[in-house]
Design a protein around this motif. Structure first.
Motif, PDB file in Angstrom:
ATOM      1  N   VAL A 166      22.728  44.804  42.207  1.00 14.98           N
ATOM      2  CA  VAL A 166      21.620  44.300  43.025  1.00 14.98           C
ATOM      3  C   VAL A 166      21.789  42.837  43.391  1.00 14.98           C
ATOM      4  CG1 VAL A 166      19.142  43.799  43.024  1.00 14.98           C
ATOM      5  CG2 VAL A 166      19.973  45.995  42.163  1.00 14.98           C
ATOM      6  N   THR A 167      22.230  42.024  42.429  1.00  8.42           N
ATOM      7  CA  THR A 167      22.272  40.571  42.637  1.00  8.42           C
ATOM      8  C   THR A 167      23.668  40.017  42.905  1.00  8.42           C
ATOM      9  OG1 THR A 167      22.586  40.059  40.284  1.00  8.42           O
ATOM     10  CG2 THR A 167      20.322  40.362  41.055  1.00  8.42           C
ATOM     11  N   ASP A 168      24.690  40.837  42.694  1.00  5.81           N
ATOM     12  CA  ASP A 168      26.082  40.390  42.822  1.00  5.81           C
ATOM     13  C   ASP A 168      26.444  39.326  41.789  1.00  5.81           C
ATOM     14  OD1 ASP A 168      26.734  42.062  44.967  1.00  5.81           O
ATOM     15  OD2 ASP A 168      25.885  40.658  46.406  1.00  5.81           O
ATOM     16  N   LYS A 169      25.621  39.214  40.751  1.00  7.38           N
ATOM     17  CA  LYS A 169      25.887  38.267  39.671  1.00  7.38           C
ATOM     18  C   LYS A 169      25.997  39.047  38.362  1.00  7.38           C
ATOM     19  CE  LYS A 169      23.366  34.479  41.893  1.00  7.38           C
ATOM     20  NZ  LYS A 169      22.219  33.543  41.769  1.00  7.38           N
ATOM     21  N   TYR A 170      27.119  38.865  37.685  1.00 11.41           N
ATOM     22  CA  TYR A 170      27.343  39.624  36.467  1.00 11.41           C
ATOM     23  C   TYR A 170      26.936  38.804  35.248  1.00 11.41           C
ATOM     24  CZ  TYR A 170      29.601  42.576  32.983  1.00 11.41           C
ATOM     25  OH  TYR A 170      29.841  43.388  31.912  1.00 11.41           O
ATOM     26  N   SER A 171      26.015  39.345  34.466  1.00  9.05           N
ATOM     27  CA  SER A 171      25.580  38.685  33.242  1.00  9.05           C
ATOM     28  C   SER A 171      25.514  39.712  32.129  1.00  9.05           C
ATOM     29  CB  SER A 171      24.199  38.042  33.439  1.00  9.05           C
ATOM     30  OG  SER A 171      23.724  37.519  32.208  1.00  9.05           O
ATOM     31  N   ILE A 172      26.088  39.377  30.980  1.00  5.49           N
ATOM     32  CA  ILE A 172      26.080  40.293  29.842  1.00  5.49           C
ATOM     33  C   ILE A 172      25.023  39.888  28.823  1.00  5.49           C
ATOM     34  CG2 ILE A 172      28.487  40.912  30.103  1.00  5.49           C
ATOM     35  CD1 ILE A 172      29.198  38.906  27.949  1.00  5.49           C
ATOM     36  N   ASP A 173      24.200  38.909  29.180  1.00 12.67           N
ATOM     37  CA  ASP A 173      23.188  38.404  28.255  1.00 12.67           C
ATOM     38  C   ASP A 173      21.800  38.908  28.637  1.00 12.67           C
ATOM     39  OD1 ASP A 173      25.207  36.889  27.044  1.00 12.67           O
ATOM     40  OD2 ASP A 173      24.899  35.252  28.473  1.00 12.67           O
ATOM     41  N   SER A 174      20.947  38.954  27.639  1.00 12.76           N
ATOM     42  CA  SER A 174      19.529  39.244  27.863  1.00 12.76           C
ATOM     43  C   SER A 174      18.750  38.038  27.376  1.00 12.76           C
ATOM     44  CB  SER A 174      19.110  40.503  27.089  1.00 12.76           C
ATOM     45  OG  SER A 174      17.729  40.760  27.260  1.00 12.76           O
ATOM     46  N   GLY A 175      18.482  37.134  28.299  1.00 13.23           N
ATOM     47  CA  GLY A 175      17.825  35.886  27.910  1.00 13.23           C
ATOM     48  C   GLY A 175      18.725  35.045  27.024  1.00 13.23           C
ATOM     49  N   LEU A 176      18.219  34.677  25.847  1.00  6.88           N
ATOM     50  CA  LEU A 176      18.973  33.822  24.932  1.00  6.88           C
ATOM     51  C   LEU A 176      19.937  34.600  24.039  1.00  6.88           C
ATOM     52  CD1 LEU A 176      16.122  31.395  23.800  1.00  6.88           C
ATOM     53  CD2 LEU A 176      17.878  30.998  25.549  1.00  6.88           C
ATOM     54  N   LEU A 177      19.889  35.902  24.130  1.00 12.13           N
ATOM     55  CA  LEU A 177      20.749  36.731  23.288  1.00 12.13           C
ATOM     56  C   LEU A 177      21.856  37.378  24.107  1.00 12.13           C
ATOM     57  CD1 LEU A 177      18.193  38.584  20.977  1.00 12.13           C
ATOM     58  CD2 LEU A 177      19.489  36.506  20.495  1.00 12.13           C
ATOM     59  N   GLY A 178      23.076  37.272  23.585  1.00  8.16           N
ATOM     60  CA  GLY A 178      24.217  37.922  24.191  1.00  8.16           C
ATOM     61  C   GLY A 178      24.942  38.744  23.140  1.00  8.16           C
ATOM     62  N   PRO A 179      26.074  39.342  23.492  1.00  2.82           N
ATOM     63  CA  PRO A 179      26.830  40.151  22.529  1.00  2.82           C
ATOM     64  C   PRO A 179      27.188  39.405  21.251  1.00  2.82           C
ATOM     65  CG  PRO A 179      27.643  40.527  24.738  1.00  2.82           C
ATOM     66  CD  PRO A 179      26.667  39.392  24.838  1.00  2.82           C
ATOM     67  N   THR A 180      27.489  38.115  21.361  1.00  2.00           N
ATOM     68  CA  THR A 180      27.858  37.343  20.170  1.00  2.00           C
ATOM     69  C   THR A 180      26.688  37.226  19.206  1.00  2.00           C
ATOM     70  OG1 THR A 180      29.498  36.072  21.404  1.00  2.00           O
ATOM     71  CG2 THR A 180      28.718  35.124  19.332  1.00  2.00           C
ATOM     72  N   GLU A 181      25.518  36.908  19.736  1.00  3.29           N
ATOM     73  CA  GLU A 181      24.336  36.805  18.885  1.00  3.29           C
ATOM     74  C   GLU A 181      23.994  38.154  18.247  1.00  3.29           C
ATOM     75  OE1 GLU A 181      24.409  33.332  21.455  1.00  3.29           O
ATOM     76  OE2 GLU A 181      24.609  35.468  21.888  1.00  3.29           O
ATOM     77  N   VAL A 182      24.171  39.225  19.016  1.00  2.00           N
ATOM     78  CA  VAL A 182      23.898  40.563  18.480  1.00  2.00           C
ATOM     79  C   VAL A 182      24.851  40.885  17.337  1.00  2.00           C
ATOM     80  CG1 VAL A 182      23.915  43.039  18.988  1.00  2.00           C
ATOM     81  CG2 VAL A 182      22.887  41.442  20.613  1.00  2.00           C
ATOM     82  N   ARG A 183      26.125  40.513  17.499  1.00  2.00           N
ATOM     83  CA  ARG A 183      27.090  40.741  16.408  1.00  2.00           C
ATOM     84  C   ARG A 183      26.667  40.006  15.139  1.00  2.00           C
ATOM     85  NH1 ARG A 183      30.674  39.462  20.796  1.00  2.00           N
ATOM     86  NH2 ARG A 183      31.769  41.323  21.579  1.00  2.00           N
ATOM     87  N   ILE A 184      26.257  38.758  15.297  1.00  2.00           N
ATOM     88  CA  ILE A 184      25.852  37.953  14.135  1.00  2.00           C
ATOM     89  C   ILE A 184      24.627  38.577  13.457  1.00  2.00           C
ATOM     90  CG2 ILE A 184      24.924  35.726  13.410  1.00  2.00           C
ATOM     91  CD1 ILE A 184      26.634  34.452  15.638  1.00  2.00           C
ATOM     92  N   ILE A 185      23.661  39.003  14.266  1.00  2.00           N
ATOM     93  CA  ILE A 185      22.446  39.610  13.717  1.00  2.00           C
ATOM     94  C   ILE A 185      22.774  40.895  12.961  1.00  2.00           C
ATOM     95  CG2 ILE A 185      20.275  40.745  14.325  1.00  2.00           C
ATOM     96  CD1 ILE A 185      20.062  38.730  16.657  1.00  2.00           C
ATOM     97  N   LEU A 186      23.625  41.733  13.546  1.00  2.00           N
ATOM     98  CA  LEU A 186      23.979  42.990  12.890  1.00  2.00           C
ATOM     99  C   LEU A 186      24.772  42.746  11.609  1.00  2.00           C
ATOM    100  CD1 LEU A 186      24.943  45.274  15.924  1.00  2.00           C
ATOM    101  CD2 LEU A 186      22.854  45.315  14.551  1.00  2.00           C
TER     102      LEU A 186
END
Length: 228
Positions: A152-172
């Motif tokens: 839709v936006t032609d902009k690729y982002s893998i984050d959801s607000g302040l959380l991205g895959p790295t933060e999710v890994r740390i949390i898990l």
């Protein structure tokens, strides 16, 4: 270093908390990876990291020993290394594989998440197995949102607000290790994480629909201008 940061971050927008430090570390690492190491090798390494997390969870379930869970940070670190550097290495070496890498990474990431979800499902008490299922579904839903946002936006982002895959890994990783020190905490914290994912999904979905409406309006305006 500045040129390297620019080269490896040109194709995506990042909003996660650890972005600046993570980008600096990735720039440092890609400059030092041996030439014989390829992006595909790193992708495979990242997958092996997630599969190793799932494997130690299976061992913890089989042996009824949460000590195995203390190894999960190692698997997540391996996954971060491979998954974060595969595409960045390609851009650094001026051999971007934008669409091939995009398709490969999405499928590989999904396989890894499903494997971890199965590991969680196997480890937890039967009454809590639904939480593992919900986590996989919601994480997959966030992945779908990220792809739709890109369309839709032609902009690729893998984050959801302040959380991205790295933060999710740390949390898990913290969640799994905490289970060793506080038995059965994995159930309630896993449920809390699923709730956060649900809220995040709903918020991202609403924002996506707003962006889609804006693009539709822009397209209608463009068509009206051409018609006149």
């Amino acid at each position: 270093m500045a040129d390297t940061k620019k080269a490896i971050s040109q194709d995506r927008k990042r909003t996660n908390i650890l972005h600046n430090g993570e980008l600096a570390l990735i720039a440092y690492l890609v400059e030092r990876i041996p030439r014989w190491v390829t992006s595909n090798m790193l992708t495979a390494l990242g997958l092996m990291g997630n599969l190793s997390v799932a494997f130690v969870m299976l061992l913890a379930a089989w042996y009824h020993d949460s000590t195995w869970l203390l190894l999960t940070p190692v698997g997540f670190a391996i996954n971060w290394f491979g998954d974060s550097l595969d595409g960045r290495l390609a851009y650094y070496r001026n051999r971007p594989r934008k669409w091939f890498g995009f398709c490969l990474d999405i499928v590989v990431d999904w396989i890894g998440i499903v494997a971890i979800g199965l590991g969680y499902y196997t480890y937890v008490h039967p009454d809590w197995k639904i939480v593992g299922f919900i986590f996989v579904v919601l994480y997959g839903a966030e992945m779908i949102i990220s792809q739709l946002r890109y369309k839709v936006t032609d902009k690729y982002s893998i984050d959801s607000g302040l959380l991205g895959p790295t933060e999710v890994r740390i949390i898990l990783a913290a969640l799994f290790c905490l289970e060793y020190f506080v038995p059965e905490s994995i159930h309630w914290i896993g449920l809390a994480i699923s709730v956060v994912l649900l809220v995040s999904f709903i918020s991202d979905f609403v924002k996506l629909l707003d962006a889609a409406n804006e693009r539709d309006a822009a397209l209608r305006q463009e068509q009206a201008t051409k018609a006149n």
